[in-house]
Design a protein around this motif. Structure first.
Motif, PDB file in Angstrom:
ATOM      1  N   ARG A 175       0.847  -1.192   0.000  1.00 40.71           N
ATOM      2  CA  ARG A 175       0.000   0.000   0.000  1.00 40.71           C
ATOM      3  C   ARG A 175       0.880   1.239   0.000  1.00 40.71           C
ATOM      4  O   ARG A 175       1.873   1.304   0.736  1.00 40.71           O
ATOM      5  CB  ARG A 175      -0.895   0.008   1.238  1.00 40.71           C
ATOM      6  N   ARG A 179       1.845   4.936   0.993  1.00 42.61           N
ATOM      7  CA  ARG A 179       1.523   5.816   2.118  1.00 42.61           C
ATOM      8  C   ARG A 179       1.228   7.234   1.630  1.00 42.61           C
ATOM      9  O   ARG A 179       0.670   8.035   2.380  1.00 42.61           O
ATOM     10  CB  ARG A 179       2.665   5.836   3.126  1.00 42.61           C
ATOM     11  N   THR A 208      -3.315   4.103  -2.682  1.00 39.25           N
ATOM     12  CA  THR A 208      -3.236   4.796  -1.392  1.00 39.25           C
ATOM     13  C   THR A 208      -4.451   4.434  -0.530  1.00 39.25           C
ATOM     14  O   THR A 208      -4.483   4.741   0.652  1.00 39.25           O
ATOM     15  CB  THR A 208      -3.192   6.323  -1.563  1.00 39.25           C
ATOM     16  N   ARG A 209      -5.446   3.814  -1.127  1.00 36.05           N
ATOM     17  CA  ARG A 209      -6.677   3.506  -0.379  1.00 36.05           C
ATOM     18  C   ARG A 209      -6.647   2.146   0.282  1.00 36.05           C
ATOM     19  O   ARG A 209      -7.337   1.924   1.263  1.00 36.05           O
ATOM     20  CB  ARG A 209      -7.876   3.520  -1.324  1.00 36.05           C
ATOM     21  N   LEU A 225       7.937   5.234  -0.864  1.00 37.03           N
ATOM     22  CA  LEU A 225       6.543   5.621  -0.692  1.00 37.03           C
ATOM     23  C   LEU A 225       5.623   4.472  -0.283  1.00 37.03           C
ATOM     24  O   LEU A 225       4.417   4.666  -0.175  1.00 37.03           O
ATOM     25  CB  LEU A 225       6.014   6.280  -1.977  1.00 37.03           C
TER      26      LEU A 225
END
Lengths: 186, 377
Positions: free
Chosen positions: B279, B281, B303-304, B335
């Motif tokens: 995922r 961030r 990102t969800r 990231l």
């Protein structure tokens, strides 16, 4: 048939004084933006010569004749009664933060708080301006503050030159995909 | 007395760098040494050359080309920022666009050699010669997306994954750069990647930045090329200037994102499991970070929720290579969210149980605004 007025849609540009809201709307608008600039007479005069006192207004003309209105709110907090009026019915919020101001992360928090109801029903993307002369705080500091404030997932935060149409358009595109990742970009 | 073999041994195409800058000379030399040694060799003599490679944008091009007068047996491959304008002026040249796509260069060189010296079978068996139309400069929508042509892998783990799905970061600039950043952050001191034709350095404080003497147009092909093992070393630099003329400064995150994307070209870093959920961030800084096709959609979805690269591609209905490209960039840009060990096992859901792909959207106002921005910008 819906009237022209009802069919209009709008995107809200807000943020701190000198962050580049008027400039960003000017960069994106298909018309010469309507602006309500007045000579700055208070502490704002130290930042720029004129400031928006009511709103900025620009338009994106869509191919089918529809229009998307681009509304810029006045940056000074004493005009914040305008913010809710202008944002009512908007698609989403583009928030511009001037990184050269003394407390940009506090500014971020204040604006997110002021627009919290609007953001809860829509989305926000954040453009950080003036990072060329004020590189700190960096984008990660913004993301961390957003996470601390309970924004999950963390909204898009981009380094932005408000004069650049590409940069401003990227903020809007991120806003659209935040609202719906299923949009087709092909 | 032995008879000569009836199978001709393919000879390498001899290439003369006629009018090439030192930076490009180095880059092309490295690529030949690393990848095309069997099929291409550089020659310093026009008399031996099968093909001349020419940078059309350098001053003095006409004088340089005059050296080819009376040598019709030498094919010419040129490259330029605006190759389309050169087709009429040099109809017999094969002209590529800039930045030079190193994937098509060997094919172009061999093709030019074949065209100019048809009786001589100089094309190496190791080089797939593309059709001439494939080598013509591309414009507009034809611009290559730099995500390769890798086909999708199965939606669920099964047979061994093809090796070409992965790239080894330490063979590319991004691997050296990532190590330089790690060292800089650990020690609090600047580090440089030495041994390169131009400066690449990392300053850790106050915000991690990369400083480089490479121009953007040089950085992309350089990031795409594999570097010989001994070429680059990460060294501690007590100090280096961040204001050298011609040097540019980039946020380290953006710089790593871009160099990773260009190295990856639709592949995953070696060792990554494409079926393992991950995922993001945060969004990358897309005003400076290179956006592969569909990158904004990928990032918005990723990102969800926790999802594997394969699953993200399936949910969006796009080729996996675009997700792999974003994965590689986000991996090196730092990231990805740290894995919550206690939660992760529950998040690994069989692909077949995941809700179906997002339904196709009717052309909403969002789609129409997006279309306007995509068309206009």
């Amino acid at each position: 048939m819906l009237s022209e007025r009802v069919r209009h849609n709008k995107i809200i540009f807000s943020g701190t004084v000198g962050a580049g809201k008027s400039t960003a709307i000017n960069a994106l608008s298909d018309i010469l933006p309507v602006s309500t600039e007045a000579l700055a007479t208070d502490d704002i005069a130290g930042i720029k010569k004129t400031t928006t006192v009511a709103m900025d207004y620009g338009v994106l003309n869509l191919p089918d004749g529809e229009k998307v209105m681009l509304y810029g709110t006045p940056g000074q907090e004493r005009f914040n009664f305008m913010w809710e009026i202008l944002s009512n019915g908007g698609i989403g919020l583009i928030l511009l933060i001037n990184n050269a101001q003394p407390e940009p992360l506090t500014d971020l928090e204040n604006y997110l708080s002021a627009f919290s109801n609007f953001i809860a029903g829509t989305a926000v993307t954040i453009g950080v301006t003036h990072m060329d002369r004020a590189p700190a705080p960096g984008l990660d500091a913004y993301r961390s503050r957003l996470a601390e404030l309970g924004h999950a997932p963390v909204p898009a935060v981009f380094r932005v030159d408000a004069r650049s149409r590409e940069d401003v358009a990227m903020l809007v595109k991120a806003l659209l995909f935040t609202l719906n990742p299923g949009l087709s970009d092909a | 007395m032995s008879r000569p073999s009836t199978v001709p041994v393919p000879a390498p195409t001899a290439v003369f760098l006629l009018h090439i800058g030192s930076m490009d000379t180095r880059l092309i030399g490295l690529s030949i040494e690393r990848h095309w040694k069997q099929s291409i060799r550089l020659t310093s003599s026009l008399d031996e050359a099968h093909v001349a490679l020419v940078d059309h944008d350098r001053p003095g091009i006409d004088e340089a080309l005059s050296r080819l007068a009376g040598r019709p047996q030498i094919g010419v491959v040129g490259y330029a920022f605006r190759p389309e304008g050169l087709q009429t002026r040099f109809p017999h040249h094969l002209t590529l666009g800039k930045p030079l796509n190193l994937d098509v260069l060997p094919g172009a060189l061999s093709q030019a050699a074949v065209l100019s010296r048809a009786p001589l079978a100089v094309a190496s068996a190791n080089v797939v010669i593309p059709e001439l139309s494939e080598l013509r400069p591309r414009t507009g929508d034809e611009e290559p997306d730099l995500c390769g042509t890798q086909e999708d892998i199965p939606l669920v783990p099964g047979p061994p994954l093809p090796g070409k799905l992965f790239f080894e970061p330490t063979h590319y600039l991004v691997g050296h750069l990532a190590r330089a950043l790690d060292e800089a952050l650990k020690t609090g001191r600047p580090h440089v990647v030495s041994g390169l034709p131009r400066l690449i350095g990392v300053h850790p404080l106050p915000q991690p930045i990369c400083v480089t003497g490479f121009r953007d147009t040089q950085l992309r092909p350089f990031s795409m090329a594999q570097l010989p093992d001994a070429t680059a070393r990460v060294v501690n630099a007590l100090t280096f200037s961040t204001s050298g003329s011609g040097d540019s400064i980039h946020a380290a995150e953006d710089f790593l994102w871009n160099t990773a994307a260009w190295a990856a070209r639709g592949r995953l870093p070696a060792g990554i499991d494409p079926y393992r959920p991950a995922r993001l961030r945060a969004w990358p800084n897309f005003t400076r970070a290179w956006a592969a096709p569909h990158a904004l959609r990928i990032v918005s979805l990723w990102t969800r929720e926790w999802a594997s690269p394969v699953e993200i591609a399936r949910r969006l209905g796009i080729p996996q290579r675009y997700v792999f490209s974003v994965y590689a960039s986000a991996h090196f840009a730092g990231l990805f969210q740290a894995e919550p060990a206690a939660v992760l096992p529950a998040m690994i859901v069989p692909v077949s149980d995941v809700p179906p792909s997002l339904p196709p959207q009717r052309p909403s106002i969002l789609s129409r605004i997006l279309r306007k921005l995509l068309d206009a910008v």
